[in-house]
Design a protein around this motif. Structure first.
Motif, PDB file in Angstrom:
ATOM      1  N   ASP A  14       0.848  -1.194   0.000  1.00  0.00           N
ATOM      2  CA  ASP A  14       0.000   0.000   0.000  1.00  0.00           C
ATOM      3  C   ASP A  14       0.884   1.245   0.000  1.00  0.00           C
ATOM      4  O   ASP A  14       1.515   1.584   0.996  1.00  0.00           O
ATOM      5  N   GLY A  16      -0.336   4.263  -0.755  1.00  0.00           N
ATOM      6  CA  GLY A  16      -1.210   5.434  -0.713  1.00  0.00           C
ATOM      7  C   GLY A  16      -0.728   6.515   0.226  1.00  0.00           C
ATOM      8  O   GLY A  16      -0.628   7.686  -0.146  1.00  0.00           O
ATOM      9  N   ARG A 172      -4.064  12.935  -9.766  1.00  0.00           N
ATOM     10  CA  ARG A 172      -4.139  11.508  -9.469  1.00  0.00           C
ATOM     11  C   ARG A 172      -4.259  10.686 -10.747  1.00  0.00           C
ATOM     12  O   ARG A 172      -3.563   9.683 -10.938  1.00  0.00           O
ATOM     13  N   GLN A 224     -10.908   2.597  -8.053  1.00  0.00           N
ATOM     14  CA  GLN A 224     -10.299   2.177  -6.793  1.00  0.00           C
ATOM     15  C   GLN A 224     -11.023   0.994  -6.175  1.00  0.00           C
ATOM     16  O   GLN A 224     -10.411   0.112  -5.578  1.00  0.00           O
ATOM     17  N   CYS A 229      -5.513   1.086  -5.922  1.00  0.00           N
ATOM     18  CA  CYS A 229      -4.189   1.635  -6.208  1.00  0.00           C
ATOM     19  C   CYS A 229      -3.998   2.885  -5.362  1.00  0.00           C
ATOM     20  O   CYS A 229      -4.961   3.520  -4.929  1.00  0.00           O
ATOM     21  N   ALA A 230      -2.753   3.236  -5.155  1.00  0.00           N
ATOM     22  CA  ALA A 230      -2.427   4.327  -4.241  1.00  0.00           C
ATOM     23  C   ALA A 230      -2.987   5.662  -4.715  1.00  0.00           C
ATOM     24  O   ALA A 230      -3.502   6.451  -3.916  1.00  0.00           O
ATOM     25  N   HIS A 231      -2.904   5.938  -6.006  1.00  0.00           N
ATOM     26  CA  HIS A 231      -3.273   7.257  -6.500  1.00  0.00           C
ATOM     27  C   HIS A 231      -4.766   7.548  -6.367  1.00  0.00           C
ATOM     28  O   HIS A 231      -5.165   8.700  -6.208  1.00  0.00           O
ATOM     29  N   ARG A 233      -6.869   6.361  -4.099  1.00  0.00           N
ATOM     30  CA  ARG A 233      -7.426   6.229  -2.751  1.00  0.00           C
ATOM     31  C   ARG A 233      -7.729   7.626  -2.209  1.00  0.00           C
ATOM     32  O   ARG A 233      -6.844   8.358  -1.784  1.00  0.00           O
TER      33      ARG A 233
END
Length: 289
Positions: A14, A16, A172, A224, A229-231, A233
């Motif tokens: 993770d 994020g 993002r 998401q 994915c991190a971007h 979130r």
């Protein structure tokens, strides 16, 4: 200068919170998926080494109390932030175009200039506005009217709020899926929201990025949910807040209070289009993973 790999991590890691830390510090970066790994890229080798050191100390995005903003050794100056926009060129371009249109149109007060970019061309006579048929404008080659209302804003607050949200959501998507994807989604959501407002609201003077913003929100939200994915979130409560605001606008309360008319059909149209694109993108990303 070509980008340099700062980190290679498993897909189930993770990132994020750490990506959020980089955003707060103004560190230019992007994340991609390659050969079953998450790859974090930065502009140069020196910055890559500092990012590695930062990740070693703050993999969860923050340290102990009192160390919420750890120093990276990189100057977060206006020049650095401006240079960082090279990683988000479409985000910066849309915001710059919106600002220029706002200044040229007097933030919507100069109706003659607003008419250049409005969905319906119109002429003002006294207290009345006379709208030309959309088909006539398109027949004359004015295809830009299908998209350009997103650049028109009515007031400083209107522009400021929409710009802040586009800066947050646009970066993002541009970091995760690239500049061409953000440009394509922005044009798609602008087209859908403008057509929805015209079909359900009739000829009128409307504008702003809000229809596009609801599209970007829906895209990030469902993408998401299907392919975390991190971007994409979003902070807790953001989606709920935006949906609650949409319901308030749909209720007619804003207009009843004399705070102006809201392009509700544009918001709903943009959100639905964004949910569809997010669902398709998320399913495709999950299948690739």
């Amino acid at each position: 200068m070509s980008a340099v790999v700062a980190l290679r991590l498993p897909l189930d890691t993770d990132l994020g919170a750490f990506v959020g830390l980089l955003l707060r510090l103004g560190v230019p970066h992007r994340v991609s998926e390659e050969s079953g790994e998450q790859v974090l890229w930065v502009p140069d080798a020196q910055l890559a080494e500092r990012v590695r050191e930062l990740y070693a100390r703050y993999p969860e995005g923050s340290g102990e109390a009192g160390e919420r903003r750890p120093p990276l050794g990189v100057a977060v100056s206006p020049a650095r932030l401006l240079a960082g926009t090279r990683n988000w060129p479409v985000t910066a371009l849309v915001l710059l175009a919106s600002l220029l249109v706002a200044l040229l149109s007097g933030f919507g007060d100069n109706l003659e200039r607003v008419a250049w970019l409005a969905f319906n061309d119109f002429r003002v006579q006294g207290d009345y506005a006379w709208f030309l048929p959309v088909t006539d404008s398109l027949a004359a080659g004015q295809w830009w009217r299908l998209f350009t209302p997103m650049l028109v804003h009515f007031g400083v607050l209107h522009l400021a709020m929409n710009s802040l949200w586009f800066w947050e959501l646009g970066r993002r998507i541009e970091a995760r899926q690239g500049s061409l994807m953000l440009l394509g989604l922005s044009l798609l959501f602008s087209l859908v929201s403008n057509l929805a407002q015209y079909l359900f609201g009739g000829p009128s003077i409307f504008g702003g990025l809000s229809g596009v913003l609801y599209g970007l929100l829906g895209h990030c939200w469902l993408f998401q949910r299907l392919a975390p994915c991190a971007h994409y979130r979003l902070p807790p409560g953001v989606v709920g807040l935006m949906l609650a605001w949409l319901l308030v606008c749909l209720s007619g309360l804003i207009g009843a209070l004399g705070l102006g008319q809201i392009a509700n059909a544009a918001h709903v149209g943009g959100l639905l289009a964004g949910c569809v694109s997010g669902m398709l993108g998320g399913l495709l990303a999950r299948r690739r993973a």
